[in-house]
Design a protein around this motif. Sequence first.
Motif, mmCIF file in Angstrom:
data_model
loop_
_atom_site.group_PDB
_atom_site.id
_atom_site.type_symbol
_atom_site.label_atom_id
_atom_site.label_comp_id
_atom_site.label_asym_id
_atom_site.label_seq_id
_atom_site.Cartn_x
_atom_site.Cartn_y
_atom_site.Cartn_z
ATOM 1 N N MET A 1 0.856 -1.191 0.000
ATOM 2 C CA MET A 1 0.000 0.000 0.000
ATOM 3 C C MET A 1 0.891 1.241 0.000
ATOM 4 N N LYS A 2 0.631 2.141 -0.928
ATOM 5 C CA LYS A 2 1.440 3.349 -1.038
ATOM 6 C C LYS A 2 0.873 4.419 -0.095
ATOM 7 N N ILE A 3 1.636 4.741 0.955
ATOM 8 C CA ILE A 3 1.162 5.643 2.007
ATOM 9 C C ILE A 3 2.053 6.877 2.068
ATOM 10 N N ALA A 4 1.439 8.056 2.033
ATOM 11 C CA ALA A 4 2.164 9.312 2.200
ATOM 12 C C ALA A 4 2.120 9.725 3.665
ATOM 13 N N ALA A 80 -3.243 6.278 0.551
ATOM 14 C CA ALA A 80 -3.638 6.842 1.842
ATOM 15 C C ALA A 80 -2.634 7.917 2.225
ATOM 16 N N ILE A 81 -3.097 8.888 3.007
ATOM 17 C CA ILE A 81 -2.235 9.974 3.490
ATOM 18 C C ILE A 81 -2.411 10.059 5.001
ATOM 19 N N ILE A 82 -1.339 9.832 5.742
ATOM 20 C CA ILE A 82 -1.371 10.016 7.200
ATOM 21 C C ILE A 82 -0.828 11.417 7.484
ATOM 22 N N ALA A 83 -1.663 12.269 8.077
ATOM 23 C CA ALA A 83 -1.273 13.650 8.361
ATOM 24 C C ALA A 83 -1.190 13.840 9.875
ATOM 25 N N LEU A 126 8.224 9.881 11.752
ATOM 26 C CA LEU A 126 9.265 8.941 11.317
ATOM 27 C C LEU A 126 8.820 7.494 11.536
ATOM 28 N N ALA A 127 8.087 7.269 12.611
ATOM 29 C CA ALA A 127 7.552 5.931 12.868
ATOM 30 C C ALA A 127 6.565 5.528 11.784
ATOM 31 N N ALA A 128 5.694 6.464 11.408
ATOM 32 C CA ALA A 128 4.714 6.181 10.352
ATOM 33 C C ALA A 128 5.419 5.794 9.058
ATOM 34 N N ARG A 129 6.479 6.536 8.716
ATOM 35 C CA ARG A 129 7.224 6.219 7.497
ATOM 36 C C ARG A 129 7.878 4.838 7.604
ATOM 37 N N LYS A 130 8.466 4.543 8.754
ATOM 38 C CA LYS A 130 9.132 3.251 8.961
ATOM 39 C C LYS A 130 8.147 2.097 8.799
ATOM 40 N N PHE A 131 6.994 2.197 9.464
ATOM 41 C CA PHE A 131 6.022 1.107 9.426
ATOM 42 C C PHE A 131 5.408 0.962 8.031
ATOM 43 N N GLY A 135 5.685 -2.354 5.021
ATOM 44 C CA GLY A 135 4.587 -3.035 4.343
ATOM 45 C C GLY A 135 3.274 -3.074 5.101
ATOM 46 N N LEU A 136 3.198 -2.403 6.239
ATOM 47 C CA LEU A 136 1.937 -2.378 6.974
ATOM 48 C C LEU A 136 0.921 -1.532 6.213
ATOM 49 N N ASP A 137 -0.370 -1.877 6.332
ATOM 50 C CA ASP A 137 -1.385 -1.026 5.718
ATOM 51 C C ASP A 137 -1.661 0.167 6.627
ATOM 52 N N VAL A 138 -2.482 1.096 6.159
ATOM 53 C CA VAL A 138 -2.637 2.364 6.879
ATOM 54 C C VAL A 138 -3.217 2.163 8.279
ATOM 55 N N ASP A 139 -4.158 1.250 8.442
ATOM 56 C CA ASP A 139 -4.734 1.012 9.765
ATOM 57 C C ASP A 139 -3.700 0.420 10.717
ATOM 58 N N GLN A 140 -2.860 -0.467 10.213
ATOM 59 C CA GLN A 140 -1.818 -1.065 11.042
ATOM 60 C C GLN A 140 -0.763 -0.028 11.438
ATOM 61 N N VAL A 141 -0.419 0.856 10.503
ATOM 62 C CA VAL A 141 0.539 1.921 10.801
ATOM 63 C C VAL A 141 0.004 2.805 11.923
ATOM 64 N N ILE A 142 -1.242 3.216 11.806
ATOM 65 C CA ILE A 142 -1.830 4.091 12.815
ATOM 66 C C ILE A 142 -1.926 3.395 14.170
ATOM 67 N N GLU A 143 -2.224 2.115 14.160
ATOM 68 C CA GLU A 143 -2.278 1.361 15.421
ATOM 69 C C GLU A 143 -0.915 1.349 16.110
ATOM 70 N N LYS A 144 0.144 1.145 15.331
ATOM 71 C CA LYS A 144 1.499 1.153 15.887
ATOM 72 C C LYS A 144 1.868 2.545 16.407
#
Length: 285
Positions: A1-4, A80-83, A126-131, A135-144
């Motif tokens: 998943m391509k996440i910004a 997805a875009i995590i802001a 930086l954590a969001a970018r790392k996760f 290869g984590l999806d956006v929901d998994q990134v946000i959970e971490k």
Amino acid sequence: MKIAVVTDNSCSLTEEVAAQNDIHVLKIPVIVDNQEYLDITTSELLKLQKETGSFPKTSQPSFGEAVQLFEKLHADGYEAIIAISLSSGISGFYNTLETLAHNNPEWNLRPFDSKITIRMQADLALAARKFANEGLDVDQVIEKMHEIQKSIDVVFVVDDLMNLSKGGRLSNASAFIGTMLHIKPLLTFEDGKIIAFEKIRSMKRALKRIQELLVERFNNHPNKAQLKVFVFSTNDQAQAEQIAEFIRQQLPDANIIVDEFNPIIAVHLGEKSLGISWMIDYEKA
């Protein structure tokens, strides 16, 4: 998943680090004497404040620039875009992101309230970018990110409460303003808002108490082996280094970073402010 990953410059990420980690940064203007500054340094801000006698302010990032960035990221194929915004308790930017997400569902914009600012907010980005890179999806990134966010603690003190009280950033200011010339309240973030929680007489005693709280809370932290410690100051590098040396002696295994409060935060804390924060090191998460 391509996440910004997007954040604002209150997080103190340098342009180089942001570029290396593919993080997009929206700029918050600092306003002094009705003049907006996007790239002012903390020392330049303090000098301007003294020269003009004007109380500095901050605003939100440009709405138009935010829309333009999100449109471009969507057009570039980001799914997805995590802001990550500075705390909603001290800025309306998070609410603006929520509105943009609601009105533009095609962006899959996911606002994240850091409930903090400066380098701790940067580490969340930086954590969001790392996760995302792992290869984590956006929901998994946000959970971490939420897991790391729960580990954040901060204690700081200001030499003068006027900046915080004038800017409306101290939630319980009325309990301290009457004695602010004699008292140095210890401050923290509670649910994203700045609150004073302990009254100390003199800056020297306040700094000693901050050190005590750090050692106590650090040693009692369930994830202390994963923690990193930040020491921040406004125009008082010598004091910050002294505090850092104390921490090195008390907590020899701690990862300690000394930094300056950036101008966006220095606007509200004023000169001679000092803070200590700790959180899970995202590289160990």
